[in-house]
Design a protein around this motif. Structure first.
Motif, short mmCIF file in Angstrom:
data_model
loop_
_atom_site.label_atom_id
_atom_site.label_comp_id
_atom_site.label_asym_id
_atom_site.label_seq_id
_atom_site.Cartn_x
_atom_site.Cartn_y
_atom_site.Cartn_z
N ILE A 144 10.72 12.72 -9.15
CA ILE A 144 10.48 12.31 -7.76
C ILE A 144 9.66 11.02 -7.72
O ILE A 144 9.93 10.12 -6.92
CB ILE A 144 9.79 13.44 -6.97
N THR A 145 8.67 10.91 -8.61
CA THR A 145 7.84 9.69 -8.67
C THR A 145 8.69 8.48 -8.99
O THR A 145 8.56 7.42 -8.34
CB THR A 145 6.74 9.85 -9.73
N LEU A 146 9.57 8.58 -9.98
CA LEU A 146 10.42 7.46 -10.34
C LEU A 146 11.38 7.10 -9.20
O LEU A 146 11.60 5.91 -8.92
CB LEU A 146 11.20 7.79 -11.61
N GLY A 147 11.94 8.10 -8.55
CA GLY A 147 12.84 7.84 -7.42
C GLY A 147 12.13 7.16 -6.26
O GLY A 147 12.64 6.20 -5.68
N LEU A 148 10.95 7.65 -5.91
CA LEU A 148 10.19 7.04 -4.81
C LEU A 148 9.73 5.62 -5.15
O LEU A 148 9.69 4.75 -4.28
CB LEU A 148 9.00 7.91 -4.44
N THR A 149 9.39 5.39 -6.40
CA THR A 149 9.00 4.04 -6.81
C THR A 149 10.17 3.08 -6.66
O THR A 149 10.01 1.98 -6.14
CB THR A 149 8.50 4.05 -8.26
N ALA A 159 0.83 -1.21 0.00
CA ALA A 159 0.00 0.00 0.00
C ALA A 159 0.86 1.26 0.00
O ALA A 159 0.58 2.21 -0.74
CB ALA A 159 -0.94 -0.01 1.20
N LEU A 160 1.91 1.27 0.81
CA LEU A 160 2.80 2.44 0.82
C LEU A 160 3.55 2.58 -0.49
O LEU A 160 3.78 3.70 -0.97
CB LEU A 160 3.78 2.34 1.99
N ALA A 161 3.94 1.45 -1.07
CA ALA A 161 4.66 1.50 -2.34
C ALA A 161 3.79 2.03 -3.46
O ALA A 161 4.30 2.61 -4.41
CB ALA A 161 5.18 0.12 -2.70
N LEU A 162 2.50 1.86 -3.37
CA LEU A 162 1.60 2.37 -4.40
C LEU A 162 1.07 3.76 -4.08
O LEU A 162 0.83 4.55 -4.99
CB LEU A 162 0.42 1.40 -4.58
N LEU A 163 0.90 4.07 -2.82
CA LEU A 163 0.27 5.33 -2.44
C LEU A 163 1.19 6.54 -2.61
O LEU A 163 0.79 7.54 -3.22
CB LEU A 163 -0.20 5.25 -0.98
N ILE A 164 2.39 6.46 -2.11
CA ILE A 164 3.28 7.62 -2.13
C ILE A 164 3.69 8.01 -3.56
O ILE A 164 3.56 9.18 -3.93
CB ILE A 164 4.49 7.38 -1.22
N PRO A 165 4.16 7.07 -4.40
CA PRO A 165 4.49 7.50 -5.77
C PRO A 165 3.26 7.94 -6.57
O PRO A 165 3.36 8.81 -7.43
CB PRO A 165 5.13 6.26 -6.39
N SER A 166 2.11 7.36 -6.29
CA SER A 166 0.91 7.77 -7.04
C SER A 166 0.51 9.21 -6.69
O SER A 166 -0.02 9.92 -7.54
CB SER A 166 -0.24 6.81 -6.77
N LEU A 167 0.80 9.64 -5.47
CA LEU A 167 0.54 11.03 -5.11
C LEU A 167 1.40 11.98 -5.94
O LEU A 167 0.90 12.97 -6.48
CB LEU A 167 0.81 11.24 -3.61
N PHE A 168 2.68 11.67 -6.06
CA PHE A 168 3.55 12.52 -6.86
C PHE A 168 3.25 12.41 -8.35
O PHE A 168 3.43 13.37 -9.11
CB PHE A 168 5.02 12.21 -6.57
#
Length: 133
Positions: A111-116, A80-89
């Protein structure tokens, strides 16, 4: 029910009224009656951890955490965290592209690619069974 002794009937009434009885609280003759009830199929025995010795049991099996969280919940939380945080960015990136701010959109996309990438590394480190490396 005819094959059941009078003591067995009393204990069965007690079990039905309470729902569950600790095996340790029974006397020796009541334990023999419980064995008879199990053999005849009227009750089942369940094994559950003792709440007083739960910390010792966790030390024996090698759990290092203070409070044991089931691995299934941890796996779903990681996912859930792996999908939620990058999807926000990603949402912010798309929103900035729509508003005409391409530079800000590219920044949020990076930032999205880095967080993913970081979230995938965290999931692999936590030994998440939902995503295999």
């Amino acid at each position: 029910m005819d094959e059941l002794s009078e003591r067995g009937r009393e204990l069965l009434r007690k079990i039905l009224s309470r729902g569950r009885i600790a095996y340790d609280s029974l006397s020796e003759d009541e334990r023999k009656v419980i064995d008879e009830l199990v053999r005849l199929g009227y009750v089942r025995l369940y094994v559950e951890p003792n709440s007083r010795r739960l910390g010792d049991a966790l030390k024996i099996i090698g759990s290092t955490g203070g409070f044991y969280v089931s691995l299934n919940y941890m796996n779903y939380l990681c996912l859930a965290l792996a999908l939620l945080i990058p999807s926000l960015f990603l949402y912010l990136s798309i929103r900035s592209f729509v508003m005409g701010y391409a530079a800000v959109g590219i920044f949020f996309l990076i930032i999205t690619l880095g967080l993913t990438y970081i979230s995938i590394l965290i999931i692999r480190r936590r030994n998440c069974r939902l995503i295999k490396p």
